[in-house]
Design a protein around this motif. Structure first.
Motif, PDB file in Angstrom:
ATOM      1  N   TRP A  96      22.229  16.048 -28.109  1.00 26.23           N
ATOM      2  CA  TRP A  96      22.312  16.675 -29.427  1.00 26.23           C
ATOM      3  C   TRP A  96      23.578  16.307 -30.193  1.00 26.23           C
ATOM      4  N   ALA A  97      24.636  15.967 -29.477  1.00 22.46           N
ATOM      5  CA  ALA A  97      25.921  15.663 -30.115  1.00 22.46           C
ATOM      6  C   ALA A  97      26.516  14.419 -29.445  1.00 22.46           C
ATOM      7  N   PRO A  98      27.211  13.586 -30.202  1.00 21.92           N
ATOM      8  CA  PRO A  98      27.751  12.338 -29.641  1.00 21.92           C
ATOM      9  C   PRO A  98      29.057  12.554 -28.878  1.00 21.92           C
ATOM     10  N   VAL A  99      29.018  13.414 -27.880  1.00 24.11           N
ATOM     11  CA  VAL A  99      30.211  13.770 -27.119  1.00 24.11           C
ATOM     12  C   VAL A  99      30.047  13.339 -25.668  1.00 24.11           C
ATOM     13  N   ARG A 100      31.189  13.323 -24.961  1.00 25.35           N
ATOM     14  CA  ARG A 100      31.181  13.110 -23.509  1.00 25.35           C
ATOM     15  C   ARG A 100      31.339  14.474 -22.857  1.00 25.35           C
TER      16      ARG A 100
ATOM     17  N   PRO B 178      32.824  11.366 -32.312  1.00 24.84           N
ATOM     18  CA  PRO B 178      32.089  10.691 -31.238  1.00 24.84           C
ATOM     19  C   PRO B 178      33.014  10.388 -30.058  1.00 24.84           C
ATOM     20  N   GLY B 179      32.561  10.767 -28.878  1.00 18.10           N
ATOM     21  CA  GLY B 179      33.329  10.521 -27.663  1.00 18.10           C
ATOM     22  C   GLY B 179      34.267  11.637 -27.254  1.00 18.10           C
ATOM     23  N   ASP B 180      34.401  12.703 -28.076  1.00 19.41           N
ATOM     24  CA  ASP B 180      35.241  13.840 -27.674  1.00 19.41           C
ATOM     25  C   ASP B 180      34.730  14.416 -26.357  1.00 19.41           C
ATOM     26  N   LEU B 181      35.657  14.880 -25.522  1.00 19.98           N
ATOM     27  CA  LEU B 181      35.303  15.427 -24.217  1.00 19.98           C
ATOM     28  C   LEU B 181      35.084  16.933 -24.305  1.00 19.98           C
ATOM     29  N   VAL B 182      33.946  17.376 -23.777  1.00 17.67           N
ATOM     30  CA  VAL B 182      33.572  18.791 -23.788  1.00 17.67           C
ATOM     31  C   VAL B 182      33.429  19.264 -22.343  1.00 17.67           C
ATOM     32  N   LEU B 183      34.032  20.414 -22.054  1.00 10.00           N
ATOM     33  CA  LEU B 183      33.872  21.045 -20.747  1.00 10.00           C
ATOM     34  C   LEU B 183      32.826  22.136 -20.866  1.00 10.00           C
ATOM     35  N   SER B 184      31.861  22.092 -19.988  1.00 14.38           N
ATOM     36  CA  SER B 184      30.795  23.090 -19.929  1.00 14.38           C
ATOM     37  C   SER B 184      30.254  23.101 -18.506  1.00 14.38           C
ATOM     38  N   ASP B 185      29.337  23.994 -18.249  1.00 18.33           N
ATOM     39  CA  ASP B 185      28.644  23.999 -16.969  1.00 18.33           C
ATOM     40  C   ASP B 185      27.748  22.755 -16.886  1.00 18.33           C
ATOM     41  N   PHE B 186      27.351  22.392 -15.687  1.00 20.92           N
ATOM     42  CA  PHE B 186      26.508  21.225 -15.473  1.00 20.92           C
ATOM     43  C   PHE B 186      25.223  21.283 -16.290  1.00 20.92           C
ATOM     44  N   THR B 187      24.573  22.439 -16.337  1.00 23.43           N
ATOM     45  CA  THR B 187      23.307  22.575 -17.058  1.00 23.43           C
ATOM     46  C   THR B 187      23.495  22.278 -18.534  1.00 23.43           C
TER      47      THR B 187
ATOM     48  N   LEU C 214      40.609  17.131 -22.612  1.00 25.09           N
ATOM     49  CA  LEU C 214      39.624  18.044 -23.193  1.00 25.09           C
ATOM     50  C   LEU C 214      39.824  18.213 -24.692  1.00 25.09           C
ATOM     51  N   LYS C 215      38.725  18.227 -25.425  1.00 19.71           N
ATOM     52  CA  LYS C 215      38.759  18.525 -26.866  1.00 19.71           C
ATOM     53  C   LYS C 215      38.081  19.859 -27.159  1.00 19.71           C
ATOM     54  N   TYR C 216      36.991  20.170 -26.418  1.00 19.39           N
ATOM     55  CA  TYR C 216      36.239  21.397 -26.667  1.00 19.39           C
ATOM     56  C   TYR C 216      35.827  22.055 -25.358  1.00 19.39           C
ATOM     57  N   LEU C 217      35.787  23.377 -25.382  1.00 21.06           N
ATOM     58  CA  LEU C 217      35.236  24.169 -24.285  1.00 21.06           C
ATOM     59  C   LEU C 217      33.991  24.856 -24.815  1.00 21.06           C
TER      60      LEU C 217
END
Length: 147
Positions: free
Chosen positions: A53-57, A36-45, A98-101
């Motif tokens: 769906w997931a407890p991420v930032r 919970p709270g891990d940072l994910v980089l993705s497109d805005f959409t 960042l934790k996930y891309l």
């Protein structure tokens, strides 16, 4: 009025009310693996729907809730260009925490970066058009690779 709106959505399914099953499966994977709270980089959409769906930032998403949206979009657009010359593994990913891309169709349409084979990204999930990479410090990863 409400019934008409619901019927119109059902006749022509589209985001954000409906998401492709492959995308939902990738979201569920993150929900199982990420803290919970891990940072994910993705497109805005993607960043707009992923936290449901997931407890991420996310770096950006959620419309007006994204603080300094223009700044972060410009940063990502700069670092995730193949012709930029610098790999975001060389500092930017760690700098932002960042934790996930998350790498799906929206990300490939926006950025020319190729995460495959990068020293700091470990391929964690790969199904159809969706990949999820976990950020790992390249220096630590190199040290443990020799063991």
């Amino acid at each position: 009025f409400l019934l008409f709106g619901a019927a119109a959505r059902a006749v022509e399914p589209a985001e954000p009310a409906f998401l492709p099953a492959e995308q939902v499966n990738a979201y569920r994977y993150l929900a199982d693996k990420a803290e919970p709270g891990d940072l994910v980089l993705s497109d805005f959409t993607t960043g707009n729907s992923l936290p449901a769906w997931a407890p991420v930032r996310v770096v950006f998403g959620h419309g007006p809730e994204s603080i300094n949206l223009d700044y972060w979009r410009k940063e990502a657009d700069t670092w995730l260009r193949e012709d930029y010359g610098l790999d975001p593994c060389r500092g930017w990913f760690e700098e932002i925490g960042l934790k996930y891309l998350f790498w799906g169709p929206d990300e490939r349409n926006r950025w020319t970066y190729n995460p495959e084979g990068k020293s700091c990204l470990r391929d964690m999930y790969n199904s159809g058009d969706y990949q999820i990479y976990r950020y790992e410090d390249p220096l630590i990863r190199m040290d443990t690779a020799d063991e």
